[in-house]
Design an enzyme around this catalytic site. Structure first.
Site, PDB file in Angstrom:
ATOM      1  N   ILE A   1       4.195  19.053 -20.131  1.00  0.00           N
ATOM      2  CA  ILE A   1       4.492  18.347 -21.462  1.00  0.00           C
ATOM      3  C   ILE A   1       3.438  17.300 -21.716  1.00  0.00           C
ATOM      4  O   ILE A   1       3.337  16.883 -22.896  1.00  0.00           O
ATOM      5  CB  ILE A   1       5.981  17.609 -21.213  1.00  0.00           C
ATOM      6  CG1 ILE A   1       6.964  18.670 -20.942  1.00  0.00           C
ATOM      7  CG2 ILE A   1       6.366  16.831 -22.259  1.00  0.00           C
ATOM      8  CD1 ILE A   1       8.580  18.069 -20.577  1.00  0.00           C
TER       9      ILE A   1
ATOM     10  N   GLU B   1     -22.198   4.402  -2.906  1.00  0.00           N
ATOM     11  CA  GLU B   1     -22.011   5.699  -2.996  1.00  0.00           C
ATOM     12  C   GLU B   1     -21.631   6.345  -4.364  1.00  0.00           C
ATOM     13  O   GLU B   1     -21.943   7.389  -4.641  1.00  0.00           O
ATOM     14  CB  GLU B   1     -20.708   5.913  -2.305  1.00  0.00           C
ATOM     15  CG  GLU B   1     -19.340   5.352  -2.836  1.00  0.00           C
ATOM     16  CD  GLU B   1     -19.107   3.904  -2.313  1.00  0.00           C
ATOM     17  OE1 GLU B   1     -19.992   3.358  -1.795  1.00  0.00           O
ATOM     18  OE2 GLU B   1     -17.863   3.675  -2.297  1.00  0.00           O
TER      19      GLU B   1
ATOM     20  N   CYS C   1     -18.254  -2.724   0.640  1.00  0.00           N
ATOM     21  CA  CYS C   1     -17.341  -3.528   0.303  1.00  0.00           C
ATOM     22  C   CYS C   1     -16.515  -4.030   1.375  1.00  0.00           C
ATOM     23  O   CYS C   1     -16.917  -4.792   2.014  1.00  0.00           O
ATOM     24  CB  CYS C   1     -16.419  -2.650  -1.007  1.00  0.00           C
ATOM     25  SG  CYS C   1     -16.002  -3.908  -1.999  1.00  0.00           S
ATOM     26  N   LEU C   2     -15.381  -3.487   1.249  1.00  0.00           N
ATOM     27  CA  LEU C   2     -14.435  -4.032   2.609  1.00  0.00           C
ATOM     28  C   LEU C   2     -15.029  -3.795   3.900  1.00  0.00           C
ATOM     29  O   LEU C   2     -15.020  -4.648   4.731  1.00  0.00           O
ATOM     30  CB  LEU C   2     -13.056  -3.225   2.352  1.00  0.00           C
ATOM     31  CG  LEU C   2     -11.845  -3.801   3.488  1.00  0.00           C
ATOM     32  CD1 LEU C   2     -11.663  -4.978   3.320  1.00  0.00           C
ATOM     33  CD2 LEU C   2     -10.825  -2.811   3.423  1.00  0.00           C
ATOM     34  N   GLY C   3     -15.859  -2.768   4.096  1.00  0.00           N
ATOM     35  CA  GLY C   3     -16.683  -2.638   5.309  1.00  0.00           C
ATOM     36  C   GLY C   3     -17.350  -3.699   5.476  1.00  0.00           C
ATOM     37  O   GLY C   3     -17.912  -3.966   6.575  1.00  0.00           O
TER      38      GLY C   3
ATOM     39  N   TYR D   1      -3.549   7.437  -2.689  1.00  0.00           N
ATOM     40  CA  TYR D   1      -3.025   8.594  -2.223  1.00  0.00           C
ATOM     41  C   TYR D   1      -2.364   9.378  -3.210  1.00  0.00           C
ATOM     42  O   TYR D   1      -2.093  10.434  -3.276  1.00  0.00           O
ATOM     43  CB  TYR D   1      -1.574   8.119  -1.366  1.00  0.00           C
ATOM     44  CG  TYR D   1      -1.798   7.579  -0.035  1.00  0.00           C
ATOM     45  CD1 TYR D   1      -2.908   8.379   0.753  1.00  0.00           C
ATOM     46  CD2 TYR D   1      -1.555   6.488   0.589  1.00  0.00           C
ATOM     47  CE1 TYR D   1      -2.964   8.074   2.228  1.00  0.00           C
ATOM     48  CE2 TYR D   1      -1.822   5.907   1.844  1.00  0.00           C
ATOM     49  CZ  TYR D   1      -2.709   6.946   2.513  1.00  0.00           C
ATOM     50  OH  TYR D   1      -2.855   6.436   3.818  1.00  0.00           O
TER      51      TYR D   1
ATOM     52  N   HIS E   1     -20.673  -0.795  -4.321  1.00  0.00           N
ATOM     53  CA  HIS E   1     -20.326   0.671  -3.684  1.00  0.00           C
ATOM     54  C   HIS E   1     -21.561   1.429  -4.037  1.00  0.00           C
ATOM     55  O   HIS E   1     -21.645   2.097  -4.899  1.00  0.00           O
ATOM     56  CB  HIS E   1     -19.263   1.369  -4.525  1.00  0.00           C
ATOM     57  CG  HIS E   1     -17.812   0.682  -3.954  1.00  0.00           C
ATOM     58  ND1 HIS E   1     -17.135   0.886  -3.118  1.00  0.00           N
ATOM     59  CD2 HIS E   1     -17.480  -0.552  -4.543  1.00  0.00           C
ATOM     60  CE1 HIS E   1     -16.009   0.249  -2.952  1.00  0.00           C
ATOM     61  NE2 HIS E   1     -16.269  -0.843  -3.851  1.00  0.00           N
TER      62      HIS E   1
END
Ligand code: GLN
Length: 537
Positions: free
Chosen positions: A149, A510, A382-384, A54, A508
């Site tokens: 800055i 992708e 992965c988590l998928g 996020y 991964h």
């Protein structure tokens, strides 16, 4: 002598500096130059690996296992190169190195200061890129916006570099935003003027201005910017928001950016730019194409940048098959509550991408279950892959108490468990199983047939793995282990025997997909989705 192109951003963030650097890289590569691109990120984290998606969007993983900014994904996709950890530098890395040296006593009693110690370390890391990647031209993008800055030491280092290695070897490109005032129907250049003034006040005069806008930037505005910002008229390059990011290199080409940059650097193109392949890509993007509907079930979907490479990989695979992919995003916590389930069941393909932590995990398991029960092509990343295994254990083998120890430490059947080498690791930063590892393929499997080779190297980012105690039981019930580490110890790919395409990989894919070279697993998945949609052959 290496030539350097420094890119800064003005007025607002998110003006597309990353795509600008990547697209200019392509313009130069197409003229025969070896290019590399580096991102300087002003934040204090050592790398984005520990940041929430996020906050930061996707974490892009390189071959060498470094966890980097998502702009490196654009760079790799546009210039079609494999970059290395030297290509993403953060303030955190710089300070951490300088402080380590100080503690070692390397500074011999000196007072450590931003100038020269921090700026020297920044310059050293910029110069490292050309050596390591044998680049003739290095593009350096400074994260953030001029006036922040945090980015001051980086800008000061670039200013010093220009005077040290010579004006003829450096180009400063300032990417700015022209706001549109609806009431009067005009684009405004004042913020650009202010931002250039701000740059000047720290000793940097840009050579090129890229004027980003949602509207066309006509010549009168270009000449105004040229006059007030003291650049040549042909060095004000308009960049209207493009309908596809892959248009940007050709927009630059039409507006002469490559020519202007080479002129400033005193370089002659090695050959006329070759845009054949790229034009073919754009033709494919803009032609009418049958549509496949792909449901992506993720937990960070409010921020599409969190799945940038997944989206790109789906598009690459679809385009090369003459298809257009419509991605429909589902929040895994919605699926958990039953919201969107009926629609998800109508998809031509389902992807469950990577993720961490237990929020929304049950929705992801449900997505895998829906794909399995409805013969919907499924790609687990992965988590998928891990949720695909959990679904199989729970609903095919019929054990309620099946889980990953990431989500339930005390589960009776930890079918996904910590990698042995992860036990005892306390630090979170940079400690996962990261980067390229080999995977041996079963030639008689879906994976084997889409890759068409025996062994592949894929990029990883995980701590948990399939638990081998369950291999035999799962295999007997119809889960195929079609990819493994060469020593056979780690499961890398699982697939369902009795399904058109239900493949999960622990890595991964992708991250390795390129516009002209879609990843085989994504190609196989999209092909299966088109068959499901009744449009493939
Ligand atoms: N959380 C899982 C693990 O650490 C999956 C990671 C991922 O999807 N990248 O193994």
């Amino acid at each position: 002598m290496t030539k350097y192109i420094f890119l800064t951003g003005g007025v607002v963030s998110s003006v597309g500096k990353g795509v600008t650097a990547a697209a200019l890289g392509r313009c130069l590569k197409n003229r025969g130059f070896r290019v590399a691109i580096q991102k300087l990120d002003p934040y204090i984290n050592v790398d984005p690996g520990t940041m929430s998606p996020y906050q930061h969007g996707e974490v892009f993983v390189l071959d060498d296992g470094s966890e980097t900014d998502l702009d490196l994904g654009h760079y790799e996709r546009f210039i079609d190169a494999s970059l290395s950890k030297v290509c993403n530098v953060t303030t955190g890395q710089i300070y951490s190195d300088v402080i380590t040296q100080e503690r070692r006593g390397d500074y011999l009693g000196g007072t450590i200061q931003v100038i020269p110690h921090i700026t020297n370390e920044i310059k050293r890391r910029i110069q490292q890129v050309s050596r390591e990647l044998q680049a003739e031209i290095v593009l350096v993008e400074v994260g953030g916006t001029v006036g922040d800055i945090e980015s001051l030491p980086f800008l000061e280092a670039l200013r010093q570099m220009r005077s040290e290695i010579g004006r003829e070897n450096t180009v400063f490109i300032h990417v700015t935003w022209l706001p549109y005032i609806g009431a009067t129907g005009e684009l405004k250049t004042k913020p650009t003027q202010h931002s250039v003034r701000e740059l000047r006040s720290i000793g940097i005069s840009p050579d090129v201005i890229i004027a980003r806008s949602d509207y066309s930037v006509e010549d009168d505005l270009r000449s105004k910017i040229a006059l007030f910002c003291d650049v040549e008229m042909d060095a004000v390059i308009p960049l209207k928001t493009a309908s596809a990011i892959y248009e940007v290199p050709l927009i630059f080409e039409e507006n002469g950016l490559g020519r202007v940059v080479l002129r400033r650097l005193g370089l002659k193109e090695k050959h006329a730019p070759d845009w054949k392949e790229w034009r073919r890509l754009l033709k494919a993007i803009h032609s009418e194409k049958p549509e496949v509907r792909i449901g992506v079930v993720g937990k960070y979907i409010e921020l599409k940048d969190a799945y940038m490479s997944v989206r790109e990989a789906v598009n690459h695979a679809s385009l090369t098959q003459g298809l257009s992919a419509k991605i429909i995003w589902y929040h895994s916590t919605d699926i958990e509550k039953g919201k969107g389930v009926e629609e998800l069941e109508t998809m031509d393909g389902i992807i469950v991408p990577g993720g961490f932590g237990s929020r929304g995990i049950e929705g992801k398991v449900t997505a895998a279950k829906i794909a399995r029960e409805n013969s919907i092509p499924y790609l687990g990343l992965c988590l998928g892959m891990q949720v695909q295994v959990i679904d199989f254990g729970r609903f095919v083998l019929g054990n309620d108490d099946v889980n990953s120890t990431e989500f339930d430490r005390n589960t009776k059947h930890p079918v996904i468990d910590l990698l042995p080498e992860q036990r005892g690791i306390g630090d979170l930063g940079g400690t996962m199983r990261l980067g390229l590892y080999p995977c041996k393929l079963d030639p008689d499997s879906i994976a084997g047939s889409v890759y068409e080779v025996d062994e592949v190297q894929e990029r990883h980012r995980h701590r948990f793995e399939f638990n081998n105690t369950y291999r035999e039981q799962f295999s007997k019930a119809g889960l195929r282990f079609s990819g493994q580490s060469p020593d056979g110890k780690l499961v890398e790919i699982v697939e369902l025997a009795d399904h058109p395409f239900m493949v999960g990989c622990q890595f991964h894919p992708e991250f390795l997909s390129r516009p002209q070279r879609p990843h085989p697993l994504f190609s196989g998945f999209i092909k299966a989705a088109s068959l499901k949609a009744g449009i493939g052959s």
